[in-house]
Write an enzyme that holds these catalytic residues in place. Structure first.
Site, short mmCIF file in Angstrom:
data_model
loop_
_atom_site.label_atom_id
_atom_site.label_comp_id
_atom_site.label_asym_id
_atom_site.label_seq_id
_atom_site.Cartn_x
_atom_site.Cartn_y
_atom_site.Cartn_z
CD GLU A 62 57.98 -49.68 27.16
OE1 GLU A 62 58.68 -48.66 27.12
OE2 GLU A 62 57.77 -50.32 28.21
CG HIS A 196 66.91 -49.60 31.85
ND1 HIS A 196 65.64 -49.93 32.24
CD2 HIS A 196 66.76 -48.73 30.81
CE1 HIS A 196 64.76 -49.27 31.52
NE2 HIS A 196 65.41 -48.55 30.62
CG ASP A 200 64.52 -48.38 22.68
OD1 ASP A 200 63.74 -48.43 23.64
OD2 ASP A 200 64.23 -47.84 21.60
CG ASN A 202 66.27 -51.99 28.91
OD1 ASN A 202 67.07 -52.90 29.07
ND2 ASN A 202 66.62 -50.81 28.39
CG MET A 205 64.34 -58.38 26.86
SD MET A 205 64.04 -59.31 25.35
CE MET A 205 63.50 -60.86 26.05
NE ARG A 207 55.56 -54.46 29.17
CZ ARG A 207 56.27 -53.32 29.21
NH1 ARG A 207 56.73 -52.88 30.36
NH2 ARG A 207 56.50 -52.64 28.11
CE1 TYR A 238 55.99 -53.06 35.74
CE2 TYR A 238 55.47 -51.82 33.75
CZ TYR A 238 56.18 -52.82 34.37
OH TYR A 238 57.06 -53.57 33.65
#
Length: 363
Positions: A62, A196, A200, A202, A205, A207, A238
């Protein structure tokens, strides 16, 4: 671009014949890894560095820049640059959220309510903390580079009503008995990212849910199967594999990518975990023989949990009296168990590093 409408689960068009070669191998590797996990007597100690490394890798996807060393130095009470602290807090929150999820799952199943609680922890006092942490979004969002609009976005998730319906369906699917759990995990992870549901966080969370889902399904005895290392190293694949689902409606490429990730990462996890177990036993003997101290195991566990630390940290967290702690640290440096990373001066404490463990974790 119009908001995406997710496929209802379970999927009706899974091409099982195109997955069989990877399904069997993924199941064997996960089973081998879980067998190894069951031999770990004190996973909270031995696997602590791997948890932190997972949090680092997932956060890096991220855009954070904090390294494992940065996080360990900060937690071991060594000074770190101010511009790294916000990234470090994100990593620490990730690890805490995962731990809280595991603890909650001792008495409750994996549900949307639990996910909301973990999200609140994940986003606490870090980037995105103003984006309604712990609550599913109530407005439309979209994904794209800075400056994008909903018309130029790379992807537009479902509208709020469609999101709400899809989340309910997704939660039921987590408790569904699919033909193969790893294929189900691939679908669960992808569908969460497609929905989603938060403004913010996502990706992180989603993973966090990977080891928790396997734990929920009783495939692993501890939620310590981490994929972020592989996903970070194959970041473009990915994202492209996920986007292929929403562009073409085909799930096969994504599921094959995910199963391959499980196979590769499981083998790496097995090798790292085995190396850590062996190192623990070797260093246990070294410390007991060299110190002849009743605090030998306290010392051992402390340096495995926190392989970079200050002398002050060691005295505070090991439970060893300060006079004994100083003597033990001197012996461990003399016996080359520890290295002095930064000599103390005046009121500044000495910083120690357990490099043999760091080498395994960073490999």
């Amino acid at each position: 671009m119009k908001p995406y409408i997710p496929n209802p689960l379970p999927l009706e068009n899974i091409e099982w014949a195109k997955l069989i070669d990877l399904m069997g191998k993924a199941n064997r590797y996960i089973a081998r890894y879980d067998g190894l996990l069951q031999s770990v007597i004190n996973p909270d100690v031995l696997l602590a560095p791997l948890r932190t490394q997972e949090a680092v890798h997932s956060s890096k996807i991220e855009g954070t820049q904090a390294s494992l060393r940065d996080v360990l130095q900060f937690e071991g009470e060594q000074k770190v640059a101010d511009n790294k602290k916000s990234d470090i807090y994100e990593v620490i929150n990730y690890r805490i959220a995962l731990k809280e999820g595991r603890e909650q799952m001792q008495s409750m199943p994996l549900t949307l309510n639990l996910i909301r609680k973990m999200h609140a922890t994940l986003m606490r006092d870090v980037r995105g903390s103003s984006a309604d942490p712990g609550n599913f979004r109530r407005i439309q969002n979209f994904i794209g580079p800075p400056g994008s609009t909903i018309d130029t976005a790379r992807f537009v998730p479902p509208t709020v009503p469609d999101m709400t319906e899809a989340l309910g369906n997704w939660e039921k699917y987590m408790h569904h008995e699919e033909l193969d759990v790893n294929v189900q995990l691939a679908i669960v992870h992808a569908q969460f990212e497609i929905i989603h549901p938060f403004l913010d966080g996502n990706g992180r969370m989603g993973r966090i849910l990977i080891p928790l889902f396997l734990y929920h399904k009783k495939i692993i005895h501890e939620p310590v199967f981490y994929l972020s290392d592989y996903l970070e190293n194959h970041r473009s694949e990915y994202y492209d594999a996920l986007k292929n689902i929403t562009d073409s409606g085909s799930w096969t490429n994504w599921i094959r990518f995910f199963l391959q990730a499980i196979i590769v990462q499981a083998e790496r996890n097995i090798n790292k975990t085995r190396a850590i177990i062996n190192l623990y036993e070797d260093v246990k003997k070294e410390i007991i023989e060299s110190t002849r101290s009743q605090y030998a195991v306290h010392c051992l566990d402390t340096i495995f949990i926190q392989p970079i630390f200050s002398s002050n940290y060691f005295s505070k967290h090991s439970g060893i009296p300060k006079s004994s702690a100083t003597r033990l640290l001197d012996i461990l440096v003399k016996e080359s168990v520890l290295e002095i990373a930064e000599a103390g001066s005046g009121r500044r404490p000495t910083i120690y590093a357990f490099k043999r463990l760091l080498t395994i974790v960073n490999d």
